[in-house]
Design an enzyme around this catalytic site. Sequence first.
Site, PDB file in Angstrom:
ATOM      1  N   LYS A 533     -58.683  74.523  15.607  1.00  0.00           N
ATOM      2  CA  LYS A 533     -57.337  74.740  16.134  1.00  0.00           C
ATOM      3  C   LYS A 533     -57.192  73.839  17.354  1.00  0.00           C
ATOM      4  O   LYS A 533     -58.170  73.220  17.794  1.00  0.00           O
ATOM      5  CB  LYS A 533     -57.133  76.207  16.522  1.00  0.00           C
ATOM      6  CG  LYS A 533     -58.278  76.783  17.369  1.00  0.00           C
ATOM      7  CD  LYS A 533     -58.107  78.255  17.664  1.00  0.00           C
ATOM      8  CE  LYS A 533     -58.505  79.197  16.539  1.00  0.00           C
ATOM      9  NZ  LYS A 533     -57.412  79.930  15.944  1.00  0.00           N
ATOM     10  N   ARG A 534     -55.988  73.772  17.911  1.00  0.00           N
ATOM     11  CA  ARG A 534     -55.839  73.014  19.140  1.00  0.00           C
ATOM     12  C   ARG A 534     -56.781  73.552  20.208  1.00  0.00           C
ATOM     13  O   ARG A 534     -57.089  74.745  20.241  1.00  0.00           O
ATOM     14  CB  ARG A 534     -54.370  73.087  19.612  1.00  0.00           C
ATOM     15  CG  ARG A 534     -53.457  72.201  18.813  1.00  0.00           C
ATOM     16  CD  ARG A 534     -53.876  70.747  18.852  1.00  0.00           C
ATOM     17  NE  ARG A 534     -53.564  70.149  20.128  1.00  0.00           N
ATOM     18  CZ  ARG A 534     -52.494  69.384  20.355  1.00  0.00           C
ATOM     19  NH1 ARG A 534     -51.653  69.101  19.363  1.00  0.00           N
ATOM     20  NH2 ARG A 534     -52.267  68.876  21.531  1.00  0.00           N
ATOM     21  N   LYS A 539     -57.184  79.853  23.706  1.00  0.00           N
ATOM     22  CA  LYS A 539     -57.870  79.990  22.417  1.00  0.00           C
ATOM     23  C   LYS A 539     -59.385  80.135  22.603  1.00  0.00           C
ATOM     24  O   LYS A 539     -60.105  80.497  21.687  1.00  0.00           O
ATOM     25  CB  LYS A 539     -57.551  78.788  21.524  1.00  0.00           C
ATOM     26  CG  LYS A 539     -56.066  78.705  21.134  1.00  0.00           C
ATOM     27  CD  LYS A 539     -55.777  77.484  20.287  1.00  0.00           C
ATOM     28  CE  LYS A 539     -54.296  77.244  20.038  1.00  0.00           C
ATOM     29  NZ  LYS A 539     -53.744  78.099  18.954  1.00  0.00           N
ATOM     30  N   LYS A 645     -55.518  81.653   6.543  1.00  0.00           N
ATOM     31  CA  LYS A 645     -56.137  80.746   5.570  1.00  0.00           C
ATOM     32  C   LYS A 645     -57.607  81.096   5.374  1.00  0.00           C
ATOM     33  O   LYS A 645     -58.126  81.104   4.250  1.00  0.00           O
ATOM     34  CB  LYS A 645     -56.003  79.286   6.054  1.00  0.00           C
ATOM     35  CG  LYS A 645     -54.554  78.824   6.136  1.00  0.00           C
ATOM     36  CD  LYS A 645     -54.376  77.515   6.921  1.00  0.00           C
ATOM     37  CE  LYS A 645     -52.896  77.318   7.258  1.00  0.00           C
ATOM     38  NZ  LYS A 645     -52.651  76.273   8.275  1.00  0.00           N
TER      39      LYS A 645
HETATM   40  O1  73E Z   1     -49.718  81.321  17.593  1.00  0.00           O
HETATM   41  C1  73E Z   1     -49.181  80.101  17.154  1.00  0.00           C
HETATM   42  C2  73E Z   1     -48.305  80.354  15.939  1.00  0.00           C
HETATM   43  O2  73E Z   1     -49.070  80.811  14.858  1.00  0.00           O
HETATM   44  C3  73E Z   1     -48.355  79.458  18.270  1.00  0.00           C
HETATM   45  O3  73E Z   1     -49.185  79.164  19.359  1.00  0.00           O
HETATM   46  C4  73E Z   1     -47.688  78.199  17.758  1.00  0.00           C
HETATM   47  O4  73E Z   1     -46.862  78.554  16.639  1.00  0.00           O
HETATM   48  C5  73E Z   1     -47.584  79.088  15.536  1.00  0.00           C
HETATM   49  C6  73E Z   1     -46.606  79.320  14.398  1.00  0.00           C
HETATM   50  O5  73E Z   1     -45.774  80.405  14.669  1.00  0.00           O
HETATM   51  C7  73E Z   1     -46.875  77.540  18.797  1.00  0.00           C
HETATM   52  N1  73E Z   1     -46.744  76.207  18.975  1.00  0.00           N
HETATM   53  C8  73E Z   1     -45.898  76.025  19.994  1.00  0.00           C
HETATM   54  N2  73E Z   1     -45.524  77.190  20.449  1.00  0.00           N
HETATM   55  N3  73E Z   1     -46.137  78.144  19.705  1.00  0.00           N
HETATM   56  C9  73E Z   1     -45.458  74.746  20.524  1.00  0.00           C
HETATM   57  C10 73E Z   1     -44.844  74.663  21.774  1.00  0.00           C
HETATM   58  C11 73E Z   1     -44.425  73.442  22.255  1.00  0.00           C
HETATM   59  C12 73E Z   1     -44.613  72.301  21.505  1.00  0.00           C
HETATM   60  C13 73E Z   1     -45.221  72.378  20.265  1.00  0.00           C
HETATM   61  C14 73E Z   1     -45.639  73.606  19.775  1.00  0.00           C
END
Ligand code: 73E
Length: 793
Positions: A533-534, A539, A645
């Site tokens: 993950k990122r 995290k 997944k």
């Molecule tokens: O928990 C995840 C989530 O599963 C969450 O962190 C992610 O979205 C997923 C799908 O719902 C997320 N990405 C961003 N915010 N939440 C984000 C914010 C700024 C730029 C790009 C992505």
Amino acid sequence: MKDMTIPRPGDTLADAIRQHLKFSLGKSSDVATLTDWRMALSLAVRDRIVDPWFASTRAAYDKQGKRVYYLSMEFLIGRLLEDATVNLGLMDEVTEFFQSRGLDARKVMQDEPDAALGNGGLGRLAACFLESMSTVGCPAYGYGIRYEHGLFRQSFDRGRQMEGPEDWLTEAHAWEYERTEAQYRIGFGGQVKQLGDRTVWQPAETVLARAYDTPMIGWQGRWANTLRLWSARPETVFDLGRFNAGDYYGAAEPENLARTISRVLYPDDTTEDGKRLRLKQEFFFTAASLRDILRRFDSEYDDLKLLPEKVAIQLNDTHPAIAGPELVRLLVDEKGMAFEDAVTVAQGCLGYTNHTLLPEALERWSVKLMTDLLPRHMQIIEMIDAMHKNAHPDRKVEMIGGGDVQMGPIAFFMAHKVNGVSALHTELMKETVFAELNRLHPNRIVNETNGITPRRWVLGANPRLSRLVTDAIGDGWVDDLERLQEIEPLADDSSFRDAYDAAKRANKADLAAYLGQRGLSVDPDAMFDVQIKRIHEYKRQHLNILQTIALWQEMKDAPQGNWLPQVKIFAGKAAPGYVFAKEIIHLINAVAEVINADPDTSHLLKVAYPANYNVSLAERLIPAAEVSQQISTAGKEASGTGNMKFALNGALTIGTLDGANVEIRELVGAENFFLFGMTAPEVVARREVAEHAKKAIAADPRLKRAMDAIEAGIFGERFPSIIENLMGHDYFCVTSDFSDYWRASRELEVAYRDRAEWTRMAILNTARSGWFSSDRTIRGYMADIWGAEALTI
Ligand code: 73E
């Protein structure tokens, strides 16, 4: 492409591939490269999408029902060829065709570069939704940006992350159709003028948005929708005057400036950026999409009040939230609607999905920037704010506050439904960021727990497991994933367990071979434990690596002990500007170097960190995983989708009560899930305890010893920023959760040793995770938010 190159109906796929190789690519089979074959195959498969695609467009038009428009800054679609081949049921034919030529169909498909037009979960969710909307027959368009460069390419230099450009478009790309006729002029800056009773925005700068369409085919070719991505181009391509005057660089300036807007994806996931170019990107694609939506609507209807009946626009986070003010502007300034009516119509169309509660990720723009770039929108935002304040004089929420325009509250107010992405996240939304707006607008917040498409993440990525399941229960599970429940009784059947185990073992062997090619040998019989993950503090990859260090230290104390051999696999990118996350990457790689080279333990413990994590790498790692690390600080991960997944592919989760972990645990059963750590309220309380980190470290000698080893320079550098952070405020409570994480990890090892029991638990994870299909999620949005009906062709 000329007609003669287009395969005729009735041609076999093999004929079509040969014709495309010859006529579209101009190659003969004896000199064709892998890329030539991949392109020929892609074109042949693409041809087969066109008819269902046309039929879907026609059916949506004939039905005069509601269309869904999914606006997203990111679509992390990865490779498209395999997905399309799987969904059209062409996999066997393709495999045979290449086999007869001594080629491996998978290799041909793996030649396709990933379209990495997203950062992580949010972008991948949008891609899964596109596939599911096509599978369930929801008439929809995805709208986004055709970035020239997707997410950067990651490499490591002495353990440190290096970033290089990702060039997916310079490698041949077979899937898009350029639409020269679908082009809009998008303005920025300038002035707002009053001409009689009309308000007119006169932008200072304009660029053109040009559409590129990619068809997205659903399972069994039942329906196909369009992903329409906008590319920025200049109004005047070239300044001939400057060129003739000898200013060759200056001559290309207008073109460069315009193209910058769709040049690169911002590489920040859930971190703040707040840059001017980002706001330009957001407005660029949102405005082009709305114009396109209104043009389509106008071609079919003449009463704009019908808009909410015919059009559902979903905002994927606040990134396209300027859609609210822009739609109001179009309705008022260009269509002559009264302001209050325009707000009502816009609210009827718009839905807003919130994806994070992290304060640093909640978008806000300075009033100055907004006024400068979008002066008319700033006025409209002020009018919307005033309207809201009038209706709720006692309100304690600001759309414009602290000198900033707050996009969350604007998106909330301009949408008729606002949703969170897991049960826990939706409840926390109601209690925290949107508590006040929820009080003023009860029932607006709904939950739609995320999902993933089983076509890509099970059928495509894990053919061994898929075959096993299909042999047992037929293939109805592929578009009705809850039917996986039917394999539950087989968890007690030892021959099914053996076959399930053998599939996992073969997937692990494939991954071991792949890691071997990248210079790391791992034992496919060791336990494969995966965190991908990122990289982000919340995290907690650093929690995982600390525990790995502690485990290694104990192994070294007693190398003859009865240790469980295991491979700790990490993958993921850090935002280039996120210094701390990059330190975590450096630490993991530094620990890997020492542990992997340790002759005392290298048969027991390995750490693998393959570079450049992307969708395709996830497709290799997930089917081979036995343990899924979902260890975020409770209350921080909105949902997670990787967690789903893994569970579907038979990995057991070790995780906190965060995001969708909560629902996964409820469904698969607490006894088939390794829970640890504080709950969200406990985390909040712990932060109030003075010196909580120092106390936690003092109370756990293993943690102390692992941190001491880092500080002592055992792993080369001493990583002072990480150590200081953990000993200091440790906002993400790594130290407080360490002991319980250690306990759960050891319990997991004990469980793993009982092969029959472990496999039974893995099967139950697969059998009970069918609810996490994105088909279910999409049906939820259709019923609760969009009011859209499924169609067939
Ligand atoms: O928990 C995840 C989530 O599963 C969450 O962190 C992610 O979205 C997923 C799908 O719902 C997320 N990405 C961003 N915010 N939440 C984000 C914010 C700024 C730029 C790009 C992505």
